[in-house]
Motif scaffolding. Structure first.
Motif, PDB file in Angstrom:
ATOM      1  N   THR A 104      38.370  35.808  28.466  1.00  0.00           N
ATOM      2  CA  THR A 104      37.211  36.687  28.370  1.00  0.00           C
ATOM      3  C   THR A 104      36.975  37.203  26.959  1.00  0.00           C
ATOM      4  OG1 THR A 104      38.409  38.753  28.851  1.00  0.00           O
ATOM      5  CG2 THR A 104      37.638  37.461  30.730  1.00  0.00           C
ATOM      6  N   SER A 105      37.956  37.040  26.074  1.00  0.00           N
ATOM      7  CA  SER A 105      37.804  37.509  24.693  1.00  0.00           C
ATOM      8  C   SER A 105      38.803  36.774  23.809  1.00  0.00           C
ATOM      9  CB  SER A 105      38.044  39.022  24.615  1.00  0.00           C
ATOM     10  OG  SER A 105      37.873  39.479  23.289  1.00  0.00           O
ATOM     11  N   PHE A 106      38.313  35.807  23.050  1.00  0.00           N
ATOM     12  CA  PHE A 106      39.202  35.030  22.191  1.00  0.00           C
ATOM     13  C   PHE A 106      38.500  34.724  20.878  1.00  0.00           C
ATOM     14  CE2 PHE A 106      36.910  32.216  25.040  1.00  0.00           C
ATOM     15  CZ  PHE A 106      36.441  31.211  24.216  1.00  0.00           C
ATOM     16  N   SER A 107      39.288  34.515  19.839  1.00  0.00           N
ATOM     17  CA  SER A 107      38.752  34.190  18.519  1.00  0.00           C
ATOM     18  C   SER A 107      39.677  33.174  17.865  1.00  0.00           C
ATOM     19  CB  SER A 107      38.659  35.460  17.658  1.00  0.00           C
ATOM     20  OG  SER A 107      38.092  35.161  16.394  1.00  0.00           O
ATOM     21  N   LEU A 108      39.208  31.931  17.773  1.00  0.00           N
ATOM     22  CA  LEU A 108      40.046  30.829  17.301  1.00  0.00           C
ATOM     23  C   LEU A 108      39.621  30.311  15.926  1.00  0.00           C
ATOM     24  CD1 LEU A 108      40.394  28.816  20.635  1.00  0.00           C
ATOM     25  CD2 LEU A 108      41.752  30.742  19.805  1.00  0.00           C
ATOM     26  N   ALA A 130      21.509  34.918  29.187  1.00  0.00           N
ATOM     27  CA  ALA A 130      21.491  36.220  28.526  1.00  0.00           C
ATOM     28  C   ALA A 130      22.477  36.281  27.366  1.00  0.00           C
ATOM     29  CB  ALA A 130      21.800  37.324  29.533  1.00  0.00           C
ATOM     30  N   ALA A 131      23.502  35.435  27.392  1.00  0.00           N
ATOM     31  CA  ALA A 131      24.501  35.400  26.326  1.00  0.00           C
ATOM     32  C   ALA A 131      24.063  34.524  25.151  1.00  0.00           C
ATOM     33  CB  ALA A 131      25.841  34.905  26.872  1.00  0.00           C
ATOM     34  N   GLY A 132      22.874  33.938  25.225  1.00  0.00           N
ATOM     35  CA  GLY A 132      22.369  33.133  24.119  1.00  0.00           C
ATOM     36  C   GLY A 132      22.610  31.648  24.253  1.00  0.00           C
ATOM     37  N   LEU A 133      22.996  31.205  25.452  1.00  0.00           N
ATOM     38  CA  LEU A 133      23.171  29.786  25.727  1.00  0.00           C
ATOM     39  C   LEU A 133      22.015  29.283  26.594  1.00  0.00           C
ATOM     40  CD1 LEU A 133      26.965  29.958  26.624  1.00  0.00           C
ATOM     41  CD2 LEU A 133      26.032  28.817  24.599  1.00  0.00           C
ATOM     42  N   PHE A 154      31.123  34.462  28.081  1.00  0.00           N
ATOM     43  CA  PHE A 154      29.992  33.636  27.639  1.00  0.00           C
ATOM     44  C   PHE A 154      29.688  33.867  26.155  1.00  0.00           C
ATOM     45  CE2 PHE A 154      28.525  34.016  32.289  1.00  0.00           C
ATOM     46  CZ  PHE A 154      29.256  32.896  32.646  1.00  0.00           C
ATOM     47  N   ASP A 155      29.864  35.097  25.692  1.00  0.00           N
ATOM     48  CA  ASP A 155      29.666  35.380  24.271  1.00  0.00           C
ATOM     49  C   ASP A 155      30.711  34.663  23.427  1.00  0.00           C
ATOM     50  OD1 ASP A 155      28.443  37.003  22.014  1.00  0.00           O
ATOM     51  OD2 ASP A 155      30.514  37.725  21.926  1.00  0.00           O
ATOM     52  N   SER A 156      31.965  34.670  23.886  1.00  0.00           N
ATOM     53  CA  SER A 156      33.032  33.966  23.168  1.00  0.00           C
ATOM     54  C   SER A 156      32.775  32.470  23.142  1.00  0.00           C
ATOM     55  CB  SER A 156      34.390  34.263  23.816  1.00  0.00           C
ATOM     56  OG  SER A 156      34.737  35.624  23.699  1.00  0.00           O
TER      57      SER A 156
END
Length: 284
Positions: A121-125, A250-253, A151-153
């Protein structure tokens, strides 16, 4: 111990018979993970559907909630480089064991695959991927704010022409039903399995709370005798496809297509409402 795990339906009555919370364990914990691995390893329906979308392309894959690598390994076989992310160290341990099995069978993926213990739900690679996958209806374990963060990630980690591929299970018309329903099935491992077990699936759906309680009553067998009994459980939301498509947008996809997936392992066929499996295909 149960750690507050919520069990619904017949499994709740069985748990009380077995002594309460001490009999209840997570399906993704240290003892439940091998059970989940056994039940899902050879269900290739969503992997086949995703590879059909990816046909003719090569590149990089990020499998979210990768577990023991049920989606990752088919992509590796097709020449992709891959990263598997999961928050369960027990599932990642099974992933590592499967890598060794593949190496012994002549398929050495060293240098082409890595795993990360992390929260989907929250990752940064600090990189992007050509394909990001989320299978096995894993989206249903998340609350709405967690789904938005996921979805934002995904959007931030998807390449310009990449694809996000996510499977979900929908119960058509469930909103019109007021009474809960349940299905039961028995699955047995082979007598020569690493952990010989007799498994009884007690899968309960509550259409009012829109919850699904998937429970496996596991009798561990040794030399023909039952030596241990536990309930392995997972509680998920029942999520229709249309609101999920709206959340993704809504998440930009952009949701490009919704594909129906046919599985050979649909134990759910005996539900009062026959579920459908969908693959949502999204892009930037």
């Amino acid at each position: 111990m149960s750690d507050g795990l919520r069990v619904l339906g017949t499994a709740a009555h069985v748990a009380r018979l077995l002594g309460g919370d001490s009999s209840i364990h997570s399906l993704y914990g240290p003892e439940g993970s091998p059970v989940y691995h056994f039940l899902t390893r050879y269900d290739e329906a969503d992997a086949e559907a995703m590879l059909a979308v990816a046909e003719g392309r090569k590149g990089t894959l990020l499998e979210l909630a990768c577990g023991s690598g049920r989606l990752t390994f088919p992509f590796l076989e097709e020449g992709f480089d891959a990263v598997g992310l999961d928050m369960s160290p027990y599932m990642l341990g099974l992933f590592a064991a499967r890598l060794e099995e593949e190496k012994e069978d002549g398929a050495d993926y060293t240098g082409r695959v890595s795993t990360i213990e992390g929260d989907m739900t929250s990752f940064s690679l600090d990189r992007t991927f050509d394909f990001i996958t989320l299978g096995a209806n894993a989206i249903s374990y998340l609350e709405s704010d967690q789904r938005a963060s996921l979805f934002d990630s995904v959007r931030r980690h998807l390449s310009a022409d990449g694809r996000f591929l996510m499977t979900l299970i929908e119960f058509p018309g469930i909103e019109e039903r007021a009474e809960s329903f349940e299905t039961q099935a028995i699955v047995a491992t082979g007598a020569d399995a690493d952990i010989p077990m007799l498994l009884t699936l007690l899968d309960y759906v509550d259409p009012v709370e829109m919850l699904r309680s998937s429970n496996f009553l596991a009798h561990r067998v040794e030399d023909g005798d039952i030596i241990d009994t536990k309930i392995f459980t997972a509680l998920s939301h029942v999520l229709p496809a249309a609101p999920l498509r709206a959340e993704i947008e809504a998440a930009g996809l952009r949701v490009l297509q919704q594909h129906e997936v046919v599985s050979q392992f649909q134990i759910q066929a005996s539900f009062a409402i026959t579920p459908k499996i969908y693959l949502l295909e999204a892009a930037l």
